[in-house]
Write an enzyme that holds these catalytic residues in place. Structure first.
Site, PDB file in Angstrom:
ATOM      1  N   SER A 142      38.409  29.698  34.161  1.00 24.15           N
ATOM      2  CA  SER A 142      39.224  30.776  33.572  1.00 24.15           C
ATOM      3  C   SER A 142      38.859  30.898  32.100  1.00 24.15           C
ATOM      4  O   SER A 142      38.436  29.911  31.476  1.00 24.15           O
ATOM      5  CB  SER A 142      40.712  30.415  33.680  1.00 24.15           C
ATOM      6  OG  SER A 142      41.495  31.288  32.867  1.00 24.15           O
ATOM      7  N   TYR A 155      47.444  24.462  32.790  1.00 26.19           N
ATOM      8  CA  TYR A 155      46.442  25.359  33.392  1.00 26.19           C
ATOM      9  C   TYR A 155      45.159  25.357  32.558  1.00 26.19           C
ATOM     10  O   TYR A 155      44.052  25.237  33.091  1.00 26.19           O
ATOM     11  CB  TYR A 155      47.030  26.768  33.489  1.00 26.19           C
ATOM     12  CG  TYR A 155      46.146  27.778  34.192  1.00 26.19           C
ATOM     13  CD1 TYR A 155      46.129  27.853  35.584  1.00 26.19           C
ATOM     14  CD2 TYR A 155      45.340  28.664  33.480  1.00 26.19           C
ATOM     15  CE1 TYR A 155      45.330  28.786  36.244  1.00 26.19           C
ATOM     16  CE2 TYR A 155      44.535  29.585  34.121  1.00 26.19           C
ATOM     17  CZ  TYR A 155      44.538  29.652  35.508  1.00 26.19           C
ATOM     18  OH  TYR A 155      43.736  30.569  36.148  1.00 26.19           O
ATOM     19  N   ALA A 156      45.322  25.469  31.239  1.00 34.96           N
ATOM     20  CA  ALA A 156      44.139  25.521  30.364  1.00 34.96           C
ATOM     21  C   ALA A 156      43.361  24.215  30.430  1.00 34.96           C
ATOM     22  O   ALA A 156      42.120  24.217  30.506  1.00 34.96           O
ATOM     23  CB  ALA A 156      44.573  25.817  28.924  1.00 34.96           C
ATOM     24  N   LYS A 159      41.484  24.098  33.774  1.00 33.51           N
ATOM     25  CA  LYS A 159      40.342  25.015  33.851  1.00 33.51           C
ATOM     26  C   LYS A 159      39.211  24.585  32.911  1.00 33.51           C
ATOM     27  O   LYS A 159      38.035  24.806  33.220  1.00 33.51           O
ATOM     28  CB  LYS A 159      40.794  26.447  33.550  1.00 33.51           C
ATOM     29  CG  LYS A 159      41.700  27.036  34.650  1.00 33.51           C
ATOM     30  CD  LYS A 159      40.986  27.078  35.988  1.00 33.51           C
ATOM     31  CE  LYS A 159      41.781  27.805  37.057  1.00 33.51           C
ATOM     32  NZ  LYS A 159      41.084  27.844  38.361  1.00 33.51           N
ATOM     33  N   ILE A 188      42.348  39.607  36.101  1.00 32.01           N
ATOM     34  CA  ILE A 188      41.908  40.244  37.335  1.00 32.01           C
ATOM     35  C   ILE A 188      43.157  40.555  38.158  1.00 32.01           C
ATOM     36  O   ILE A 188      44.046  39.696  38.289  1.00 32.01           O
ATOM     37  CB  ILE A 188      40.983  39.290  38.147  1.00 32.01           C
ATOM     38  CG1 ILE A 188      39.812  38.786  37.291  1.00 32.01           C
ATOM     39  CG2 ILE A 188      40.487  39.986  39.420  1.00 32.01           C
ATOM     40  CD1 ILE A 188      38.818  39.824  36.820  1.00 32.01           C
TER      41      ILE A 188
HETATM   42  P1  NAP Z   1      45.609  34.254  44.278  1.00 27.99           P
HETATM   43  O1  NAP Z   1      45.676  35.704  44.452  1.00 27.99           O
HETATM   44  O2  NAP Z   1      46.881  33.491  44.120  1.00 27.99           O
HETATM   45  O3  NAP Z   1      44.715  33.593  45.425  1.00 27.99           O
HETATM   46  C1  NAP Z   1      44.542  32.200  45.481  1.00 27.99           C
HETATM   47  C2  NAP Z   1      44.735  31.751  46.902  1.00 27.99           C
HETATM   48  O4  NAP Z   1      44.589  30.311  46.939  1.00 27.99           O
HETATM   49  C3  NAP Z   1      46.151  32.062  47.403  1.00 27.99           C
HETATM   50  O5  NAP Z   1      46.108  32.529  48.733  1.00 27.99           O
HETATM   51  C4  NAP Z   1      46.798  30.717  47.269  1.00 27.99           C
HETATM   52  O6  NAP Z   1      47.956  30.557  48.074  1.00 27.99           O
HETATM   53  C5  NAP Z   1      45.671  29.814  47.689  1.00 27.99           C
HETATM   54  N1  NAP Z   1      45.976  28.426  47.397  1.00 27.99           N
HETATM   55  C6  NAP Z   1      46.756  27.945  46.411  1.00 27.99           C
HETATM   56  N2  NAP Z   1      46.862  26.624  46.505  1.00 27.99           N
HETATM   57  C7  NAP Z   1      46.128  26.263  47.593  1.00 27.99           C
HETATM   58  C8  NAP Z   1      45.880  25.026  48.215  1.00 27.99           C
HETATM   59  N3  NAP Z   1      46.434  23.892  47.758  1.00 27.99           N
HETATM   60  N4  NAP Z   1      45.098  24.984  49.312  1.00 27.99           N
HETATM   61  C9  NAP Z   1      44.559  26.124  49.811  1.00 27.99           C
HETATM   62  N5  NAP Z   1      44.780  27.329  49.266  1.00 27.99           N
HETATM   63  C10 NAP Z   1      45.558  27.402  48.161  1.00 27.99           C
HETATM   64  O7  NAP Z   1      44.770  33.912  42.962  1.00 27.99           O
HETATM   65  P2  NAP Z   1      43.496  34.632  42.305  1.00 27.99           P
HETATM   66  O8  NAP Z   1      43.971  35.398  41.150  1.00 27.99           O
HETATM   67  O9  NAP Z   1      42.653  35.264  43.340  1.00 27.99           O
HETATM   68  O10 NAP Z   1      42.801  33.337  41.714  1.00 27.99           O
HETATM   69  C11 NAP Z   1      41.679  32.708  42.307  1.00 27.99           C
HETATM   70  C12 NAP Z   1      41.132  31.724  41.289  1.00 27.99           C
HETATM   71  O11 NAP Z   1      40.773  32.438  40.099  1.00 27.99           O
HETATM   72  C13 NAP Z   1      42.132  30.657  40.867  1.00 27.99           C
HETATM   73  O12 NAP Z   1      41.468  29.426  40.688  1.00 27.99           O
HETATM   74  C14 NAP Z   1      42.648  31.187  39.532  1.00 27.99           C
HETATM   75  O13 NAP Z   1      43.135  30.167  38.691  1.00 27.99           O
HETATM   76  C15 NAP Z   1      41.387  31.826  38.989  1.00 27.99           C
HETATM   77  N6  NAP Z   1      41.633  32.845  37.952  1.00 27.99           N
HETATM   78  C16 NAP Z   1      42.305  33.991  38.246  1.00 27.99           C
HETATM   79  C17 NAP Z   1      42.494  34.938  37.232  1.00 27.99           C
HETATM   80  C18 NAP Z   1      43.210  36.232  37.471  1.00 27.99           C
HETATM   81  O14 NAP Z   1      43.427  36.986  36.501  1.00 27.99           O
HETATM   82  N7  NAP Z   1      43.594  36.572  38.699  1.00 27.99           N
HETATM   83  C19 NAP Z   1      42.000  34.690  35.941  1.00 27.99           C
HETATM   84  C20 NAP Z   1      41.323  33.505  35.689  1.00 27.99           C
HETATM   85  C21 NAP Z   1      41.142  32.587  36.703  1.00 27.99           C
HETATM   86  P3  NAP Z   1      49.404  30.767  47.309  1.00 27.99           P
HETATM   87  O15 NAP Z   1      49.496  32.216  46.998  1.00 27.99           O
HETATM   88  O16 NAP Z   1      50.389  30.291  48.335  1.00 27.99           O
HETATM   89  O17 NAP Z   1      49.367  29.907  46.069  1.00 27.99           O
END
Ligand code: NAP
Length: 256
Positions: A142, A155-156, A159, A188
């Site tokens: 991130s 979180y920071a 990551k 995102i």
């Molecule tokens: P998301 O929409 O929440 O999708 C993540 C998926 O992973 C969800 O279905 C979540 O389920 C699942 N998950 C969580 N814990 C899990 C576990 N223990 N085992 C298996 N699956 C699990 O998130 P996203 O925004 O697509 O994020 C994906 C990655 O990008 C993450 O690592 C996030 O930190 C990173 N990221 C996202 C952004 C952003 O702006 N979206 C920015 C920087 C980094 P639940 O919904 O039940 O938790």
């Protein structure tokens, strides 16, 4: 898309029930890969598989933070697809437990365990089986792992751990011909961020207005993940690539 760059290749994508993970799984499958999509959310994971109709696509409901899960996930991919070429360590949870003074031990442990320890364990389980040379690992870090941001201590730190684990793994795995890179997304639009994007005025001010290109889409990340898995990225190794619409680079403040 760039044709079927991944025909005959096998991939694991974690967190593939929605958002960035779903986009990565569909992109790799759309370009010919056999994919094992993993998540804890069964219904949404099934939806992802439906969207991948016509591809060689398997799903597995698993909690990747469970210490015993990674070995089972890798075994399942090997059994389903006969090998392993790509691992996308994407699953993560958001952490809004505050700064160092506010974050509880429980918040700290849960976020570190999920967002960095599970990445370490998934990688450890996959490495012996990844194609050598030619295997690829892409970790989702991130922008908050690259610079400080208020209220996000756990979180920071997690990551930033993913970013440094990426560099460290290259020192160990590079000679085997495995590429390990990370993507650091900015804001995102995914299920993780929708509520914040819609309702958090401060976040809009600090993140979204300040991003020269505005809010990104899951496909913006999936395209870069696919590039990093492709032959075009053969010599890209140990990089943490910000895909953030210019947020980090510009420190943009709109005149309005
Ligand atoms: P998301 O929409 O929440 O999708 C993540 C998926 O992973 C969800 O279905 C979540 O389920 C699942 N998950 C969580 N814990 C899990 C576990 N223990 N085992 C298996 N699956 C699990 O998130 P996203 O925004 O697509 O994020 C994906 C990655 O990008 C993450 O690592 C996030 O930190 C990173 N990221 C996202 C952004 C952003 O702006 N979206 C920015 C920087 C980094 P639940 O919904 O039940 O938790």
């Amino acid at each position: 898309m760039s044709g079927r760059r991944f025909a005959g290749k096998s991939a694991i994508v974690t967190g593939a029930a929605g958002g960035i993970g779903r986009a990565c799984a569909l992109r790799l499958a759309g370009e010919g890969a056999s994919v094992l999509a993993v998540d804890i959310k069964e219904a949404e994971l099934t939806e992802t598989a439906t969207m991948a109709y016509g591809s060689n696509f398997a799903t597995m409901v698993a909690d990747v933070a469970d210490r015993t899960a990674p070995e089972g996930i890798v075994s399942r991919a090997l059994a389903a697809h006969g090998g392993l070429d790509m691992l996308i360590n994407n699953a993560g949870i958001s952490g809004r437990g505050g700064g160092v003074e506010q974050a509880s031990d429980e918040e700290w442990d849960a976020v570190l365990d999920m967002n960095v320890s599970s990445v370490f364990r998934m990688s450890r389980a996959a490495l012996p089986h990844l194609t050598k040379p030619g295997g690829k690992i892409v970790q989702i870090s991130s922008v908050f792992g690259l610079v400080g941001f208020p209220d996000s201590a756990a979180y920071a730190a997690a990551k930033a751990g993913v970013a440094q684990l990426t560099r460290q793994m290259v020192a160990d795995c590079g000679p085997q011909g495995i590429n390990v890179n990370a993507i650091a997304p900015g804001v995102i639009d995914t299920p993780m961020t929708t509520e914040r994007i819609q309702n958090d005025a401060w976040y809009n001010e600090a993140m979204i207005k300040n991003t020269p290109m505005g809010v990104g889409k899951p496909d913006d990340i999936a395209g870069v993940a696919a590039f990093l898995c492709s032959q075009d990225a053969r010599y890209v190794n140990g990089q943490v690539i910000a895909v953030d619409g210019g947020w980090l680079a510009a420190r943009y403040w709109p005149r309005d």
